[in-house]
Design a protein around this motif. Sequence first.
Motif, PDB file in Angstrom:
ATOM      1  N   THR A 207       0.805  -1.216   0.000  1.00 26.94           N
ATOM      2  CA  THR A 207       0.000   0.000   0.000  1.00 26.94           C
ATOM      3  C   THR A 207       0.840   1.269   0.000  1.00 26.94           C
ATOM      4  OG1 THR A 207      -0.108  -0.081   2.419  1.00 26.94           O
ATOM      5  CG2 THR A 207      -1.903  -1.138   1.214  1.00 26.94           C
ATOM      6  N   SER A 208       2.152   1.134   0.041  1.00 24.88           N
ATOM      7  CA  SER A 208       3.026   2.308   0.095  1.00 24.88           C
ATOM      8  C   SER A 208       3.112   2.994  -1.264  1.00 24.88           C
ATOM      9  CB  SER A 208       4.433   1.912   0.546  1.00 24.88           C
ATOM     10  OG  SER A 208       5.067   1.121  -0.450  1.00 24.88           O
ATOM     11  N   ALA A 209       3.579   4.241  -1.250  1.00 28.15           N
ATOM     12  CA  ALA A 209       3.779   4.973  -2.501  1.00 28.15           C
ATOM     13  C   ALA A 209       4.824   4.275  -3.361  1.00 28.15           C
ATOM     14  CB  ALA A 209       4.219   6.409  -2.195  1.00 28.15           C
ATOM     15  N   LEU A 210       5.861   3.694  -2.737  1.00 25.45           N
ATOM     16  CA  LEU A 210       6.889   2.986  -3.498  1.00 25.45           C
ATOM     17  C   LEU A 210       6.318   1.756  -4.191  1.00 25.45           C
ATOM     18  CD1 LEU A 210      10.021   3.177  -1.151  1.00 25.45           C
ATOM     19  CD2 LEU A 210       9.716   4.273  -3.376  1.00 25.45           C
ATOM     20  N   SER A 211       5.399   1.072  -3.532  1.00 24.33           N
ATOM     21  CA  SER A 211       4.770  -0.098  -4.156  1.00 24.33           C
ATOM     22  C   SER A 211       3.926   0.304  -5.356  1.00 24.33           C
ATOM     23  CB  SER A 211       3.906  -0.849  -3.141  1.00 24.33           C
ATOM     24  OG  SER A 211       4.706  -1.534  -2.215  1.00 24.33           O
ATOM     25  N   GLU A 212       3.206   1.412  -5.243  1.00 23.83           N
ATOM     26  CA  GLU A 212       2.417   1.888  -6.374  1.00 23.83           C
ATOM     27  C   GLU A 212       3.323   2.300  -7.524  1.00 23.83           C
ATOM     28  OE1 GLU A 212      -0.520   2.553  -8.888  1.00 23.83           O
ATOM     29  OE2 GLU A 212      -0.677   1.533  -6.951  1.00 23.83           O
ATOM     30  N   GLN A 213       4.445   2.947  -7.216  1.00 27.68           N
ATOM     31  CA  GLN A 213       5.411   3.298  -8.259  1.00 27.68           C
ATOM     32  C   GLN A 213       5.954   2.044  -8.943  1.00 27.68           C
ATOM     33  OE1 GLN A 213       8.470   5.760  -6.492  1.00 27.68           O
ATOM     34  NE2 GLN A 213       6.975   7.209  -5.659  1.00 27.68           N
TER      35      GLN A 213
END
Length: 409
Positions: free
Chosen positions: A147-153
């Motif tokens: 759910t982190s921003a890095l995972s979405e990136q």
Amino acid sequence: MTDRVLLVDDDRAVREALGQTLELAGLRPILASSYIEAKDHISTQFQGIVVSDIRMPGKDGFALLDHARKVDADLPVILLTGEGDVPMAVKGMTGGAFDFIEKPCSPSDFLAVVGKALKTRALVLENRALKREIRQGDAAARMLVGTSALSEQMREAARAAARTSAEVLISGPPGAGTAKMAEVIHLLSAAAMRPFQKISAASAAPDTLAVAFERAEGGSIFLDEVAVLPPAAQFALLDLIDAHPGTRVIAGTYRDLAGEAAAGRFNPDLFYKLDVIRVRIPALKERPEDIPVLFRHYVALACEQSDLPMPAITPETIAGLMAEDWTGNARALMNAAMRFAMGLSESHEDEGETGLAGQMARVERSLLIEALTRHGGNATEAAAALRLPRKTFYDKLTRHGIRPEDYRS
């Protein structure tokens, strides 16, 4: 935890008294006086539990139990028994009842059984939600969990790479999941229905590479840890890429491939051939907020694969996970989840600190990381949030080997 309780009893005084007990405990009862009235509340969307008297006019509690199990086999049904009905209730449990309560009963005994059933129901519903998450969505959403921003990136990088047919170079620390990322890119691409071949670069030879290209014609080939590809195989790979323009090569590495090429340990021409699209997988320590999400995901997968019940994941369990370094990244977390699903206890014998001291140190480390993550790596704000003097805060960071820059957004 779900808080809905469908309470069924034809005795109004009993029904209202038990309903009040549930309300005082912070639960939300649904009161019904008969099978007919109760059955309409039981559906595949009902997320609560059922408490039903056995003896009722018309269809009895056993009939309601049968109906509930046909609608949802995992729906807990507790049977209420009067004097002399205990043998009947025990017989009902062989038919799938969760438990039985003998009337009259104390509020504490009643709530203890209800609470146990609600916890069981919550675990079943959580397991179902995780399974839906596993099965739904595109390959990136389904396989690259977080759910982190890095995972979405990371997911967006996979989708962008899949929109082309160019070679891809995936970098990430050991255990980060380069092979999974390669598979996601393949599954999202136009070649998804074509073969996907995996090769360990360390043992690859020119002839094995040639066979792989023949088998993957029009599909994708993943080379795991391409930096250790033998020199002869490196030259062969260059020729094979040129000879098979319809087959995409996806390479994975945890080393600095550009540095390896500059130092003469990797063929520069091959490096530039592979280094068209770059995809980076961040280490778990860069996205600690993903650790609980990934752990639950891996536990659900392990339970599904081994047909095991979903165990309870307590806040203490999460705190322990957050206090770990996870240098082995996703692979290490997955292994821990598998052990947890099988009920195997974790051993910390090699961690230097054991017992209460070790547990406290792990919790302290978790709190430091959480504060830094919440404040984007700003040490001053994190120290203030924890109400620690700046020097004390930095001393603790040093003791735990934590660097604020690793958590800057």
